[in-house]
Design an enzyme around this catalytic site. Structure first.
Site, PDB file in Angstrom:
ATOM      1  N   CYS A  85      38.628  38.106  46.335  1.00 34.24           N
ATOM      2  CA  CYS A  85      39.895  38.044  45.600  1.00 34.24           C
ATOM      3  C   CYS A  85      41.041  37.696  46.552  1.00 34.24           C
ATOM      4  CB  CYS A  85      40.163  39.365  44.895  1.00 34.24           C
ATOM      5  SG  CYS A  85      39.152  39.582  43.414  1.00 34.24           S
TER       6      CYS A  85
ATOM      7  N   HIS B 109      46.252  39.756  43.560  1.00 35.58           N
ATOM      8  CA  HIS B 109      46.692  41.146  43.482  1.00 35.58           C
ATOM      9  C   HIS B 109      47.500  41.552  44.708  1.00 35.58           C
ATOM     10  CE1 HIS B 109      43.680  42.805  46.373  1.00 35.58           C
ATOM     11  NE2 HIS B 109      42.887  41.865  45.887  1.00 35.58           N
TER      12      HIS B 109
END
Length: 520
Positions: free
Chosen positions: A439, A420
């Site tokens: 992440c 992301h």
């Protein structure tokens, strides 16, 4: 009647083994008995490695040389080349690599080579078992090798045509072992400075030592014994810093000296650890894929079997490790919501709401039901929630300050890890980028979105920019899913042919070393 369904007249040697001889051999060498018996049964017990004249075949010589090279350059293990086989081969060398017709040693030599093939192949081309790899937190599916088919290929093709079933990176690292093997025999004294920093134009005896070390390592092309900090040294230092994960500033500081003082023996061990990991990955990766190398803090984008581009990433901090696994990118999500994960909910959001009811509004967050329906945050009694009993979802709305930035890339998985964007761009300039909760934050999210959607004519660059800056979340299914590998390699050869090293940020090297070498 002889079975000719597997081998043509040209594919087998006239000499045959007695099945009782094979059975007697397998009573003492049982490791791969089933494979060995099946191999000879399928070829009607014809020899594979020794010709009609008693001479070792070209393929046998190639296989033995392959094993001896591995043993010489660091793979010191009895499974790489067994003692009986080594003794047999040394004897043959003294006798001109030829067995006399009817020699009683011939069947043993033949069977030793076949047994060795299975032992060597499973060690060098397959590596540790899948269970062992998972205990080392490696969840990328292991490659599968048909060893019997591979043996057929080795004994029936010209030696020059045999391709080892290993990733190209494995061969590149093995070649680097040969260079380090030479350096290991040299004295490797520690370089010590008396000042904090040395820069271009300065003179010092330490500078001469650094030049010598960088010349040995191949970063400084021309040997230079002077004590002057030259422009050539500046370039050599930057190259070394870049390939060892240091900030490439062209100065001599303690971090540089620490890296230069790592001995060739230590680097050889680091390469062997990573060669073991590379045994587990596909020998032929797909033509198009994404690779995140956690210790390098990089995303590499491959197209048409070569590196297309790369960018910096931020990965999980120690204790919130980014998981090593593989999947396929299926969705690009523009202007995403960020659903607050349980850990952050318990330790950050709920305590903040108990202290200040205006916290959610300031963070552009909202409370919703599991189906996305709105919940009035002011109507909730926040003091009664500890995390596990919270029945709703807290999410951050799309926008420039969203924790996921303006776009995320999903490859649904049990670890809830994805790629992301991020509003915290400054962290990409840090040298060691372990800041996330697991992440992976990407420094070039728009470029990645354009690359993933480039075959979809409905997604122009302008439309991608508009979607990233939109106020509504938009899911896009990729027409062509792209494999993504989240890997962990602390030694690798880059696209410029340079040997790279990185720090063992999660301690995975130490665990694997204990398994491979019996020590930390």
């Amino acid at each position: 009647m002889r079975d000719t369904s597997h081998y043509t007249q040209q594919e087998y040697i006239d000499l045959t083994l007695d099945s009782n001889t094979v059975n007697r051999f397998l009573e003492t060498d049982t490791a791969y008995a089933e494979y060995i018996r099946d191999f000879y049964r399928q070829r009607d017990f014809h020899y594979a490695w020794i010709g009609n004249d008693g001479q070792l075949t070209e393929q046998a010589g190639n296989f033995i040389n392959m094993m001896k090279a591995d043993a010489e350059y660091g793979l010191h293990d009895s499974t790489v080349i067994s003692k009986p086989l080594r003794e047999m081969y040394d004897t043959l060398l003294m006798e001109g690599e030829k067995l006399r017709p009817g020699d009683k040693a011939a069947p043993t030599a033949e069977l030793l080579l076949t047994a060795q093939f299975f032992a060597y192949g499973n060690k060098v081309w397959s590596g540790l078992t899948s269970d062992s790899a998972k205990s080392l937190e490696w969840f990328i599916p292991r490659k599968k090798i048909n060893m019997e088919s591979l043996l057929d290929s080795m004994v029936n093709k010209p030696a020059s045509a045999f391709e080892e079933p290993v990733n190209k990176q494995y061969k590149l690292l093995r070649d680097q072992l040969k260079k380090l093997d030479v350096l290991e025999k040299m004295q490797w004294d520690s370089l010590k400075g008396t000042r904090k920093i040395y820069k271009a134009g300065e003179q010092d005896i330490l500078i001469a030592g650094v030049k010598h070390r960088l010349h040995l390592l191949g970063d400084l092309a021309v040997a230079d014994t002077s004590q002057l900090f030259t422009p050539a040294l500046d370039s050599a230092i930057r190259n070394f810093q870049d390939r060892t994960g240091l900030k490439p500033d062209g100065t001599i500081q303690q971090s540089l000296l620490n890296a230069l003082n790592i001995t060739p023996k230590q680097r050889i061990r680091q390469i062997l650890i990573n060669m073991e990991r590379i045994r587990w990955v596909p020998a032929e990766p797909p033509a198009k894929y994404l690779l995140v190398n956690i210790p390098a803090f990089k995303l590499y984008v491959y197209d048409n079997n070569q590196l297309d581009w790369s960018c910096n990433v931020v990965v999980g901090k120690p204790g919130a490790n980014t998981v090593i696994f593989s999947n396929e990118v299926k969705y690009v999500v523009f202007a995403p919501y960020w659903n607050v994960p349980p850990g952050i909910l318990v330790h950050e959001v709920l305590p903040a709401m108990r202290k200040n009811p205006g916290y959610l509004a300031r963070q552009n967050m909202e409370v919703v039901t599991g189906s996305g329906g709105p919940v009035n945050a002011g109507s909730l009694n926040w003091s009664k929630y500890s995390g596990g009993n919270f029945p709703y979802i807290i999410r951050q709305k799309p926008g420039g300050h969203n924790a996921l930035g303006k776009v995320k890339f999903l490859f649904p998985n049990e670890y809830n890890i994805y790629l992301h964007d991020t509003p915290s761009k400054g962290l990409f300039g840090e040298n060691k980028r372990t800041f996330s909760h697991g992440c992976i934050r990407v420094s070039a999210p728009q470029q990645l979105a354009e690359w993933l959607l480039r075959s979809d004519s409905s997604w122009t660059k302008q439309k991608i920019v508009e979607a990233m800056n939109g106020s509504k979340e938009k899911f896009v299914s990729l027409k062509e899913r792209v494999p993504v590998y989240i890997g962990y390699f602390t030694a690798f050869v880059d696209s410029d042919g340079r040997l790279n090293f990185r720090d063992d940020v999660y301690g995975h090297d130490a665990k694997l070393a204990a398994t491979l070498f019996g020590s930390k």
